[in-house]
Scaffold this active site. Structure first.
Site, mmCIF file in Angstrom:
data_model
loop_
_atom_site.group_PDB
_atom_site.id
_atom_site.type_symbol
_atom_site.label_atom_id
_atom_site.label_comp_id
_atom_site.label_asym_id
_atom_site.label_seq_id
_atom_site.Cartn_x
_atom_site.Cartn_y
_atom_site.Cartn_z
ATOM 1 N N SER A 19 0.773 -1.396 -0.019
ATOM 2 C CA SER A 19 -0.009 0.115 0.050
ATOM 3 C C SER A 19 0.923 1.338 0.075
ATOM 4 C CB SER A 19 -0.865 0.101 1.046
ATOM 5 O OG SER A 19 -1.885 -0.897 1.015
ATOM 6 N N LYS A 68 -9.891 -5.179 10.246
ATOM 7 C CA LYS A 68 -11.214 -4.550 9.504
ATOM 8 C C LYS A 68 -12.539 -4.392 10.517
ATOM 9 C CE LYS A 68 -9.171 -5.701 5.107
ATOM 10 N NZ LYS A 68 -9.569 -6.248 3.583
ATOM 11 N N ASP A 105 -12.766 -2.542 -0.835
ATOM 12 C CA ASP A 105 -12.545 -3.806 -1.420
ATOM 13 C C ASP A 105 -13.635 -4.514 -2.377
ATOM 14 O OD1 ASP A 105 -10.337 -4.247 0.291
ATOM 15 O OD2 ASP A 105 -11.537 -5.020 1.809
ATOM 16 N N ALA A 131 -16.812 -18.245 3.161
ATOM 17 C CA ALA A 131 -17.626 -17.455 3.762
ATOM 18 C C ALA A 131 -17.103 -16.704 5.069
ATOM 19 C CB ALA A 131 -18.693 -18.383 4.173
ATOM 20 N N GLY A 132 -16.092 -16.163 4.804
ATOM 21 C CA GLY A 132 -15.527 -15.107 6.016
ATOM 22 C C GLY A 132 -15.774 -13.768 5.746
#
Ligand code: ATR
Length: 282
Positions: A19, A68, A105, A131-132
């Site tokens: 980043s 997050k 995202d 499925a997180g």
């Protein structure tokens, strides 16, 4: 107080984050004077670190694994897409000093698929592996593109069912487990599991991809991930990893902070060329 506009990425670990590089390349495009730091922050220190950063004049931050969900709780206000994702990857200080949380995202993924790779999502059948938190972030922007169906497959099927149920009002979202996959075919398969990071592959039957279909791994690495290799061996038209999404989510964050849309293609091309160069050296 910070003298120039200062941004940061918070995460743990953070040493390999691209980043700072990406935002420097964006800033250089338009001659923006700004600084972008990488800060290694374990989860238990996140609130204190973010509060200090913004108190000292920080303008905005990105938050990555494992922060997050904490950033989602920390923000004073949320964009609609962050509210739905229950995760925040971008914080922005507002004029009144309050902190806005956004999640760029999902839109980063959709922009990479549709704009950079010309993959039309309308009317197609999409399978998401896992499925997180990553899946929760990408399902709403994918459904917005009106695919015919989004199927979420997970080892723990209850987690896939919970996400499908949460977003049922946004479009056709279904859940299943890996034993339900044989006999089904998809136009696009997205790997949102953390399996890539350990070199693993979820159990996928061979004929899962329609002819002309594509695969996308949200993870990226210097070498093709196990899922990208699976994609290539299943004759996908596109076998992509998450480098493009990384640059696109950064561009959305940059836009939120600075009101300028950076050019992403030259940055993706540069990072890809560097990756190939480094691989060739080894
Ligand atoms: P993230 O926030 O990155 O999505 P996460 O919330 O820990 O990370 O979710 C990781 C996902 O990868 C989960 O869906 C997990 O499946 P389970 O919910 O059944 O644990 C999935 N996953 C991890 N390793 C996997 C593997 N080897 N095969 C299949 N799925 C895997």
């Amino acid at each position: 107080m910070m003298k120039i506009d200062t941004y940061a990425v918070f995460g743990y670990p953070i040493g390999h984050s691209k980043s700072p590089r990406i935002h420097k390349l964006f800033a250089d495009q338009s001659g923006e004077i700004m600084e972008y730091l990488a800060q290694e922050v374990p989860a238990e220190n996140f609130t204190a670190a973010a509060t200090q950063f913004f108190a000292e004049g920080g303008k905005g931050s990105n938050c990555t694994v494992p922060l997050k969900e904490l950033a989602w709780q920390y923000a004073d206000q949320l964009t609609e897409r962050a509210r739905l994702a229950k995760a925040v990857n971008t914080l922005a200080r507002q004029a009144d000093g309050s902190i806005l949380g956004d999640n760029t995202d999902g839109v980063g993924l959709v922009n990479d698929l549709t704009i950079n790779h010309g993959i039309r999502l309308k009317g197609i059948k999409i399978l998401i592996l896992g499925a997180g938190g990553a899946t929760r972030g990408i399902v709403p922007p994918l459904l917005e593109q009106q695919p015919s169906e989004v199927v979420i497959v997970n080892r723990t099927v209850g987690k896939a069912q919970a996400i499908a149920a949460d977003f049922a009002a946004l479009g056709a979202a279904q859940a299943c487990d890996y034993t339900n996959l044989p006999g089904q075919r998809f136009d696009l398969i997205i790997n949102a599991t953390s399996a890539s990071l350990s070199g693993d592959l979820p159990p996928l039957p061979k004929s899962l991809l329609h002819a002309g279909g594509s695969c996308y791994d949200l993870a990226y690495a210097n070498r093709p991930t196990a899922f990208v290799q699976w994609s290539m061996s299943n004759s996908a038209i596109h076998s992509l990893d998450g480098l493009g999404m990384l640059v696109e989510q950064a561009a959305e964050a940059f836009y939120l902070w600075r009101g300028l849309r950076p050019q992403t293609l030259p940055v993706i091309a540069l990072l890809n060329a560097e990756r190939e160069f480094n691989n060739a050296k080894q």
